[in-house]
Design a protein around this motif. Sequence first.
Motif, PDB file in Angstrom:
ATOM      1  N   VAL A 203     -74.519  68.425 160.357  1.00  0.00           N
ATOM      2  CA  VAL A 203     -73.158  68.956 160.361  1.00  0.00           C
ATOM      3  C   VAL A 203     -73.082  70.289 161.086  1.00  0.00           C
ATOM      4  O   VAL A 203     -72.135  70.563 161.840  1.00  0.00           O
ATOM      5  CB  VAL A 203     -72.631  69.077 158.913  1.00  0.00           C
ATOM      6  CG1 VAL A 203     -71.343  69.882 158.859  1.00  0.00           C
ATOM      7  CG2 VAL A 203     -72.393  67.696 158.317  1.00  0.00           C
ATOM      8  N   ASP A 204     -74.088  71.123 160.865  1.00  0.00           N
ATOM      9  CA  ASP A 204     -74.114  72.407 161.582  1.00  0.00           C
ATOM     10  C   ASP A 204     -74.189  72.179 163.082  1.00  0.00           C
ATOM     11  O   ASP A 204     -73.482  72.836 163.871  1.00  0.00           O
ATOM     12  CB  ASP A 204     -75.305  73.240 161.110  1.00  0.00           C
ATOM     13  CG  ASP A 204     -75.141  73.700 159.667  1.00  0.00           C
ATOM     14  OD1 ASP A 204     -73.987  73.724 159.201  1.00  0.00           O
ATOM     15  OD2 ASP A 204     -76.156  74.000 159.008  1.00  0.00           O
ATOM     16  N   GLN A 205     -75.053  71.234 163.476  1.00  0.00           N
ATOM     17  CA  GLN A 205     -75.171  70.949 164.903  1.00  0.00           C
ATOM     18  C   GLN A 205     -73.865  70.393 165.467  1.00  0.00           C
ATOM     19  O   GLN A 205     -73.414  70.788 166.551  1.00  0.00           O
ATOM     20  CB  GLN A 205     -76.304  69.952 165.137  1.00  0.00           C
ATOM     21  CG  GLN A 205     -77.682  70.480 164.746  1.00  0.00           C
ATOM     22  CD  GLN A 205     -78.762  69.425 164.887  1.00  0.00           C
ATOM     23  OE1 GLN A 205     -78.514  68.325 165.375  1.00  0.00           O
ATOM     24  NE2 GLN A 205     -79.983  69.776 164.478  1.00  0.00           N
ATOM     25  N   LEU A 206     -73.252  69.468 164.687  1.00  0.00           N
ATOM     26  CA  LEU A 206     -71.987  68.899 165.150  1.00  0.00           C
ATOM     27  C   LEU A 206     -70.882  69.944 165.189  1.00  0.00           C
ATOM     28  O   LEU A 206     -70.015  69.908 166.077  1.00  0.00           O
ATOM     29  CB  LEU A 206     -71.577  67.739 164.235  1.00  0.00           C
ATOM     30  CG  LEU A 206     -72.429  66.475 164.327  1.00  0.00           C
ATOM     31  CD1 LEU A 206     -71.968  65.462 163.281  1.00  0.00           C
ATOM     32  CD2 LEU A 206     -72.330  65.859 165.713  1.00  0.00           C
TER      33      LEU A 206
ATOM     34  N   ASN B 222     -68.893  70.810 168.332  1.00  0.00           N
ATOM     35  CA  ASN B 222     -67.428  70.662 168.305  1.00  0.00           C
ATOM     36  C   ASN B 222     -66.739  71.930 168.777  1.00  0.00           C
ATOM     37  O   ASN B 222     -65.748  71.882 169.514  1.00  0.00           O
ATOM     38  CB  ASN B 222     -66.987  70.300 166.890  1.00  0.00           C
ATOM     39  CG  ASN B 222     -65.526  69.917 166.822  1.00  0.00           C
ATOM     40  OD1 ASN B 222     -64.994  69.368 167.774  1.00  0.00           O
ATOM     41  ND2 ASN B 222     -64.879  70.209 165.709  1.00  0.00           N
ATOM     42  N   LEU B 223     -67.279  73.090 168.352  1.00  0.00           N
ATOM     43  CA  LEU B 223     -66.713  74.349 168.833  1.00  0.00           C
ATOM     44  C   LEU B 223     -66.863  74.484 170.337  1.00  0.00           C
ATOM     45  O   LEU B 223     -65.938  74.928 171.045  1.00  0.00           O
ATOM     46  CB  LEU B 223     -67.386  75.530 168.115  1.00  0.00           C
ATOM     47  CG  LEU B 223     -67.058  75.699 166.621  1.00  0.00           C
ATOM     48  CD1 LEU B 223     -67.889  76.830 166.025  1.00  0.00           C
ATOM     49  CD2 LEU B 223     -65.575  75.974 166.440  1.00  0.00           C
TER      50      LEU B 223
ATOM     51  N   VAL C  21     -81.328  63.644 151.966  1.00  0.00           N
ATOM     52  CA  VAL C  21     -80.311  63.208 152.927  1.00  0.00           C
ATOM     53  C   VAL C  21     -79.247  64.280 153.114  1.00  0.00           C
ATOM     54  O   VAL C  21     -78.788  64.526 154.246  1.00  0.00           O
ATOM     55  CB  VAL C  21     -79.681  61.879 152.454  1.00  0.00           C
ATOM     56  CG1 VAL C  21     -78.518  61.498 153.354  1.00  0.00           C
ATOM     57  CG2 VAL C  21     -80.723  60.769 152.452  1.00  0.00           C
ATOM     58  N   ASN C  22     -78.866  64.960 152.023  1.00  0.00           N
ATOM     59  CA  ASN C  22     -77.861  66.018 152.137  1.00  0.00           C
ATOM     60  C   ASN C  22     -78.362  67.177 152.997  1.00  0.00           C
ATOM     61  O   ASN C  22     -77.595  67.746 153.791  1.00  0.00           O
ATOM     62  CB  ASN C  22     -77.479  66.528 150.751  1.00  0.00           C
ATOM     63  CG  ASN C  22     -76.600  65.545 149.996  1.00  0.00           C
ATOM     64  OD1 ASN C  22     -75.935  64.725 150.605  1.00  0.00           O
ATOM     65  ND2 ASN C  22     -76.613  65.608 148.676  1.00  0.00           N
ATOM     66  N   ARG C  23     -79.635  67.534 152.819  1.00  0.00           N
ATOM     67  CA  ARG C  23     -80.188  68.608 153.654  1.00  0.00           C
ATOM     68  C   ARG C  23     -80.180  68.211 155.134  1.00  0.00           C
ATOM     69  O   ARG C  23     -79.823  69.016 156.009  1.00  0.00           O
ATOM     70  CB  ARG C  23     -81.599  68.935 153.191  1.00  0.00           C
ATOM     71  CG  ARG C  23     -81.651  69.735 151.893  1.00  0.00           C
ATOM     72  CD  ARG C  23     -83.040  70.291 151.642  1.00  0.00           C
ATOM     73  NE  ARG C  23     -83.988  69.215 151.343  1.00  0.00           N
ATOM     74  CZ  ARG C  23     -84.266  68.785 150.112  1.00  0.00           C
ATOM     75  NH1 ARG C  23     -83.636  69.328 149.073  1.00  0.00           N
ATOM     76  NH2 ARG C  23     -85.132  67.819 149.908  1.00  0.00           N
ATOM     77  N   GLU C  24     -80.543  66.952 155.374  1.00  0.00           N
ATOM     78  CA  GLU C  24     -80.514  66.492 156.765  1.00  0.00           C
ATOM     79  C   GLU C  24     -79.089  66.438 157.292  1.00  0.00           C
ATOM     80  O   GLU C  24     -78.821  66.810 158.455  1.00  0.00           O
ATOM     81  CB  GLU C  24     -81.167  65.108 156.860  1.00  0.00           C
ATOM     82  CG  GLU C  24     -81.272  64.591 158.282  1.00  0.00           C
ATOM     83  CD  GLU C  24     -81.985  63.255 158.343  1.00  0.00           C
ATOM     84  OE1 GLU C  24     -82.069  62.680 159.429  1.00  0.00           O
ATOM     85  OE2 GLU C  24     -82.440  62.781 157.280  1.00  0.00           O
TER      86      GLU C  24
END
Length: 596
Positions: free
Chosen positions: A334-337, A341-342, A326-329
């Motif tokens: 998070v990277d995508q978000l 977000n940027l 789950v953390n890897r997913e």
Amino acid sequence: MLRFFQNLFATMSLERKCLLFFGSVIVVLMCTAFWVVQLVANRLVIQRTRQIARDYSFGVTMRLHDDAIFRRGMAEDEYEEKRAVLSDLAKDLLNEDYHYTIVGLPDPVPYEKLRPVPPPDSPEELALLKQLEVKFRQHLAERIAKDRPDIGQPLDLGPDSAMSQLGPWQDVAFAERGPIKDRYIHYTPVFSKPTCILSCHVPVGASVSLSADEDPVRLAAQYPFRVVRVSMPYQNTSDTATWIRAILIAMAMLIIVVMLFILDLIVRYLVLGPLHHLRGVSDAITRGDTAQRAVIETEDEFRELADAFNRMLRHMTEAQDELQDVNRELDSRVDQLAQANLQLYEANRLKSDFLANMSHELRTPLNSIIGFSEVLHGIDSLNDKQRRYVTNIQQSGKVLLEMITDILDLAKVEAGKMELRPIEFDLTRLVSAQADMVRSLSEEKNIDLVIHAQRDMPPVMQDQTKLQQILTNLLSNAIKFTPEGGIITVNIERSAGDRFTLSVTDTGVGISNEDKPVIFEKFRQSKKVLDGEGLTREFSGTGLGLSIVKELSKLLGGEVGFESELGQGSRFWVNLPIRLDETRRSHEFAPVVIRA
């Protein structure tokens, strides 16, 4: 003191706690048990000493009576011979360290064949004999009243009989003193039989009656009072008691030490051993060795604890694996978000910059259009149709300029370019001036505009322009959504914490429950209003007024809120600090510049 012991116990290990608590209990119980045993042993020793003295006194009494009887029926030579034999036998059978004397008190009357004895010289011994005489005659009276003896039925003396065994609950008539100079002194009263009283020791000039009707106390008073005083060494008895005490103390200490040793072994191998094993497995798992398992072969609760520990460890490792997936997913999400977000932040910045720049660029030609329309409206040669067209151009330009101004203000706030200029002014006067500016709009719809201000309101230190804009938007919003003949009330009051509350209450169409969560969002208005149940879309505006009020309220160090019911009206309020320069030190707002 209690806190000290609590801290002391808290720093102890489980083994020391068990030894301390169980050892304390064992010590108390063992000391209590051996103390009771010592008391019983000492009492037995004393009882044995008393019984020896008592038996010796009865032997002395028997010897004296035998001597009197033998002397009565024998010649002088024969009596002396028998007496010599009895003396030799007494030396062989009796202890030479034992000494006896016959003592008593003065007789109230003389007795036949009974020589009087002198009273003791010691005052202590005289007082003791007087107490013993009372007890002696009391016992006789009790036994006489119970048995009613006569010649055919002798008196049963009970525990006071010869050679009777002393017991812890037997009430025997005796007295004792000592140790005095390492000697124990025992006083045994001589209880006479009725036959002895009738045959030998009748009071001189009196007759003895044993009738059942006689008073037992009077009968008991007829008996002579003689006491055998036995003096015997007490050192052996004291040494025996001391030896018994030493043996008991030594046995108690030995038993306590052995029990503590056994308890330590039990705690160490049966309790601490499995716990140390579980702690070792737990430390290994903490270091990352999740393959470790608790192995306890005993068939007890620790075996069940180890099984439960292994099950927990297995579930933990499975959950840890699932959590890693789950953390890897989540990391991927998070990277995508973060990237999104940027992009959104950059798009929002570009939007704000674009709106700020474009709104500024659009206001310049709009001001020209409004100005030329005002010039054209002043030409007298225009006909009515042309003048109506010019009026439409002028009104449309003003509406468009107002919309662009709102967009520009909102964009500046979001972009952090809004400047604050706090000055000190009279809040009541400011509210009255703003109400006068919009009073023409309220009079067109026949709406009453009322102001209620608290009398003791101090001067405020705020940005006057921003506060005017907030009040104008609230009043315009209230006038826009209040039907003809309504009432709008403006309240000014001081609140706690050096703050004030400015509220605008109307009797308009109100806000529905589904629209309340989005009422302060940009470009949003009540659906009930837009659907025609209140006012029409023609008067709805851009939906930026309340958004600007919210952003400016935050900028000024305050907050905004509302209360509304559909069809009953609304109440919008802002709560602001009286002095802006003192409040902004403890609040976080948009990155704006404050200029005094």
